[in-house]
Motif scaffolding. Structure first.
Motif, PDB file in Angstrom:
ATOM      1  N   SER A 175       0.834  -1.203   0.000  1.00 23.94           N
ATOM      2  CA  SER A 175       0.000   0.000   0.000  1.00 23.94           C
ATOM      3  C   SER A 175       0.870   1.255   0.000  1.00 23.94           C
ATOM      4  O   SER A 175       0.526   2.251  -0.636  1.00 23.94           O
ATOM      5  N   VAL A 176       2.018   1.207   0.693  1.00 27.33           N
ATOM      6  CA  VAL A 176       2.916   2.366   0.658  1.00 27.33           C
ATOM      7  C   VAL A 176       3.448   2.568  -0.760  1.00 27.33           C
ATOM      8  O   VAL A 176       3.509   3.691  -1.276  1.00 27.33           O
ATOM      9  N   PHE A 209       0.882   4.146  -2.795  1.00 22.08           N
ATOM     10  CA  PHE A 209       0.739   5.551  -2.414  1.00 22.08           C
ATOM     11  C   PHE A 209       1.803   6.406  -3.097  1.00 22.08           C
ATOM     12  O   PHE A 209       1.497   7.448  -3.695  1.00 22.08           O
ATOM     13  N   VAL A 210       3.052   5.939  -3.031  1.00 21.26           N
ATOM     14  CA  VAL A 210       4.134   6.696  -3.676  1.00 21.26           C
ATOM     15  C   VAL A 210       3.900   6.767  -5.183  1.00 21.26           C
ATOM     16  O   VAL A 210       4.061   7.820  -5.807  1.00 21.26           O
ATOM     17  N   ALA A 212       1.045   6.699  -6.686  1.00 17.89           N
ATOM     18  CA  ALA A 212      -0.040   7.647  -6.927  1.00 17.89           C
ATOM     19  C   ALA A 212       0.495   9.075  -6.922  1.00 17.89           C
ATOM     20  O   ALA A 212       0.105   9.904  -7.756  1.00 17.89           O
ATOM     21  N   GLY A 213       1.421   9.351  -5.994  1.00 14.74           N
ATOM     22  CA  GLY A 213       2.023  10.684  -5.950  1.00 14.74           C
ATOM     23  C   GLY A 213       2.774  10.996  -7.226  1.00 14.74           C
ATOM     24  O   GLY A 213       2.652  12.077  -7.794  1.00 14.74           O
ATOM     25  N   ILE A 214       3.543  10.006  -7.702  1.00 15.64           N
ATOM     26  CA  ILE A 214       4.322  10.223  -8.924  1.00 15.64           C
ATOM     27  C   ILE A 214       3.382  10.413 -10.124  1.00 15.64           C
ATOM     28  O   ILE A 214       3.591  11.292 -10.954  1.00 15.64           O
ATOM     29  N   GLY A 261       0.473  11.629  -9.981  1.00 19.50           N
ATOM     30  CA  GLY A 261      -0.061  12.984  -9.838  1.00 19.50           C
ATOM     31  C   GLY A 261       0.883  14.007 -10.448  1.00 19.50           C
ATOM     32  O   GLY A 261       0.467  14.894 -11.182  1.00 19.50           O
ATOM     33  N   LEU A 262       2.176  13.831 -10.177  1.00 19.08           N
ATOM     34  CA  LEU A 262       3.174  14.764 -10.718  1.00 19.08           C
ATOM     35  C   LEU A 262       3.199  14.689 -12.245  1.00 19.08           C
ATOM     36  O   LEU A 262       3.241  15.709 -12.929  1.00 19.08           O
ATOM     37  N   PHE A 287       0.758  13.795 -14.186  1.00 19.33           N
ATOM     38  CA  PHE A 287      -0.466  14.441 -14.666  1.00 19.33           C
ATOM     39  C   PHE A 287      -0.307  15.958 -14.662  1.00 19.33           C
ATOM     40  O   PHE A 287      -0.624  16.642 -15.641  1.00 19.33           O
ATOM     41  N   LEU A 288       0.239  16.491 -13.547  1.00 20.55           N
ATOM     42  CA  LEU A 288       0.398  17.944 -13.440  1.00 20.55           C
ATOM     43  C   LEU A 288       1.378  18.454 -14.499  1.00 20.55           C
ATOM     44  O   LEU A 288       1.195  19.525 -15.067  1.00 20.55           O
ATOM     45  N   ILE A 294       4.829   5.806   7.127  1.00 25.49           N
ATOM     46  CA  ILE A 294       4.264   6.340   5.878  1.00 25.49           C
ATOM     47  C   ILE A 294       2.867   5.779   5.674  1.00 25.49           C
ATOM     48  O   ILE A 294       1.953   6.474   5.236  1.00 25.49           O
ATOM     49  N   TYR A 295       2.696   4.503   6.051  1.00 22.81           N
ATOM     50  CA  TYR A 295       1.363   3.924   5.947  1.00 22.81           C
ATOM     51  C   TYR A 295       0.387   4.656   6.858  1.00 22.81           C
ATOM     52  O   TYR A 295      -0.670   5.099   6.430  1.00 22.81           O
ATOM     53  N   VAL A 329      -0.812   6.892   3.726  1.00 18.97           N
ATOM     54  CA  VAL A 329      -1.815   6.058   3.055  1.00 18.97           C
ATOM     55  C   VAL A 329      -3.185   6.245   3.695  1.00 18.97           C
ATOM     56  O   VAL A 329      -4.192   6.376   3.003  1.00 18.97           O
ATOM     57  N   LEU A 378      -5.201   9.261   2.659  1.00 19.90           N
ATOM     58  CA  LEU A 378      -5.578   9.393   1.242  1.00 19.90           C
ATOM     59  C   LEU A 378      -7.061   9.674   1.051  1.00 19.90           C
ATOM     60  O   LEU A 378      -7.434  10.521   0.234  1.00 19.90           O
ATOM     61  N   LEU A 388       3.683  14.350  -1.338  1.00 21.11           N
ATOM     62  CA  LEU A 388       2.980  13.375  -2.184  1.00 21.11           C
ATOM     63  C   LEU A 388       1.475  13.598  -2.122  1.00 21.11           C
ATOM     64  O   LEU A 388       0.779  13.571  -3.143  1.00 21.11           O
ATOM     65  N   LEU A 445       0.544  16.543  -4.235  1.00 22.87           N
ATOM     66  CA  LEU A 445       0.500  16.193  -5.661  1.00 22.87           C
ATOM     67  C   LEU A 445      -0.813  15.500  -5.996  1.00 22.87           C
ATOM     68  O   LEU A 445      -1.470  15.829  -6.987  1.00 22.87           O
ATOM     69  N   ILE A 446      -1.197  14.537  -5.141  1.00 21.37           N
ATOM     70  CA  ILE A 446      -2.431  13.801  -5.392  1.00 21.37           C
ATOM     71  C   ILE A 446      -3.624  14.750  -5.291  1.00 21.37           C
ATOM     72  O   ILE A 446      -4.526  14.724  -6.125  1.00 21.37           O
ATOM     73  N   ALA A 468      -3.781  16.934  -8.445  1.00 19.43           N
ATOM     74  CA  ALA A 468      -4.180  16.171  -9.625  1.00 19.43           C
ATOM     75  C   ALA A 468      -5.667  15.832  -9.560  1.00 19.43           C
ATOM     76  O   ALA A 468      -6.406  16.032 -10.533  1.00 19.43           O
TER      77      ALA A 468
END
Lengths: 153, 260
Positions: free
Chosen positions: A10-11, A14-15, A17-19, A21-22, A24-25, B46-47, B51, B54, B155, B158-159, B162
């Protein structure tokens, strides 16, 4: 306690998803272009007035954007503005008597440079200066002119 | 009269002492080389911090993007400029709302949790028993949470950005019928990678550092009682929110302001 494996996955998601997002931006929102193999060449033009023109303003030919304004400086001797433009290599057949006009997008829109094709055989190359130019139409000056003319009657 | 002056002096000294302790906590948790097993601790945090935040981030981002598109459209359509709604929404989100709203949500969702957790560890003497076992609580408890906060918040921003822009596109183009070419094209013409996306992300990195610092310190420095933890948790949310808003103004002034 949640298992370590699920947790790591899941981590990772998550990372990722952040990338994403970047990405996409960068590509969808700010329109960064990667792998644009066609290069640019530089043209210069002198204007008596560039009011409202900004760096990164569009340079267009027949209404199609073919480049951007890279730099705006001033020639202190002649008190003229020197505009440096980057024009795409795709359009490499501009003749030396090409005209450059500063125009307004719509009624209140931003300023852009519109290139008007010429008829000479000789072509503009990297670093050349366009001499046939027409500066920005400043609405305030125009109104001022009209008012003084009306007043002098 | 002197009594009040003395109170003011006491307050100022307390404040400076707290700032000093906070700096020490920050410094000693980030100092030192990483050890074996640190990565596992970090991933767990981080979880917990990223997470699990989110859902609230994505939901708020979507509704904020959608509402901005709706409001912008209604106003801009009156002058026939509804296509600029994409550019307007993108700039507002990237430069201001993205980092700030994410920061506020992050402080409320993750910052308070970190404070409460560390505060309870302190109240139940877990921190001091760690020290007895020769384990540095700053290294084992505080540092992973600080790092996780600093990694997660950019992060999440960013999400947030977006999703919010995507949401505004969904409402603007899909529902209100703005021309997609004008919507996305206008956005791409007006948004700069560094000036808008980059500087917004810089803000979010600064907010991340400040929020995680406040959260960790408030927990570490809390009075080890039930009441103390509740006070510390409240302080985290209040201080972080004020810090985010004040810093946002300062950063905007420095990065976008006319004065150089």
């Amino acid at each position: 306690m949640i298992r370590m494996r699920t947790l790591e996955i899941s981590v990772g998601a998550f990372v990722l998803a952040g990338i994403l997002g970047l990405v996409f931006l960068a590509f969808r929102v700010s329109g960064v272009v990667v792998g644009d193999t066609s290069g640019n060449y530089v043209l210069k033009a002198k204007f008596d007035d560039v009011a409202g023109l900004r760096v990164r303003s569009k340079v267009s030919l027949a209404g199609v954007t073919i480049g951007r304004v890279a730099k705006i400086g001033v020639d202190s001797e002649t008190a003229e503005a020197i505009v440096t433009m980057e024009v795409s290599d795709d359009v490499d057949n501009l003749s030396v008597d090409t005209g450059a006009r500063i125009q307004t997008e719509g009624f209140l829109g931003g300023r852009y440079i519109s290139l008007v094709p010429g008829g000479e055989d000789q072509l503009l190359t990297d670093g050349d200066t366009i001499t046939n130019t027409q500066g920005a139409l400043v609405l305030e000056n125009l109104i001022g002119d009209v008012i003084t003319r009306l007043g002098s009657k | 009269m002197l009594r009040y002056l003395r109170l003011l002096g006491q307050w100022a000294l307390d404040w400076i002492a707290a700032l000093g302790r906070a700096s020490l906590v920050w410094f000693w948790s980030l100092a030192g080389l990483p050890r074996r097993g640190d990565m596992t601790l970090l991933i767990k945090q981080i979880y917990q911090i990223g997470v699990l935040s989110l859902i609230i981030i994505v939901l708020s981002a979507f509704s904020i993007g959608a509402v901005l598109a709706l409001q912008g459209y209604t106003q801009l359509a009156r002058v026939g400029a509804q296509e600029s709604v994409g550019l307007g929404v993108a700039l507002v989100l990237l430069r201001e709302l993205g980092p700030v709203v994410t920061g506020l949500l992050f402080a409320g969702r993750a910052g308070s949790a970190v404070t409460a957790e560390i505060g309870l560890m302190k109240a139940t003497d877990q921190l001091s028993s760690m020290e007895m076992m020769g384990v540095d609580p700053l290294h084992r408890i505080v540092a992973p949470r600080l790092w996780a906060g600093m990694i997660c918040m950019p992060l999440l921003t960013l999400i947030f950005n977006a999703v919010a822009i995507w949401g505004s596109g969904l409402i603007g183009v899909g529902w209100l019928g703005v021309d997609p070419g004008g919507f996305w094209g206008g956005m791409q013409d007006g948004v700069e990678m560094w000036d808008d996306v980059g500087k917004g992300m810089l803000k979010s990195v600064v907010f991340a550092m400040v929020i995680s610092w406040i959260a960790v310190f408030q927990g570490y420095d809390s009075t080890p009682t039930a009441e103390g933890i509740s006070v510390a948790t409240t302080k985290t949310v209040v201080y972080s929110s004020i810090a985010v808003l004040a810093l946002d103004f300062i950063l905007t002034l420095v990065m976008y302001g006319e004065f150089k």
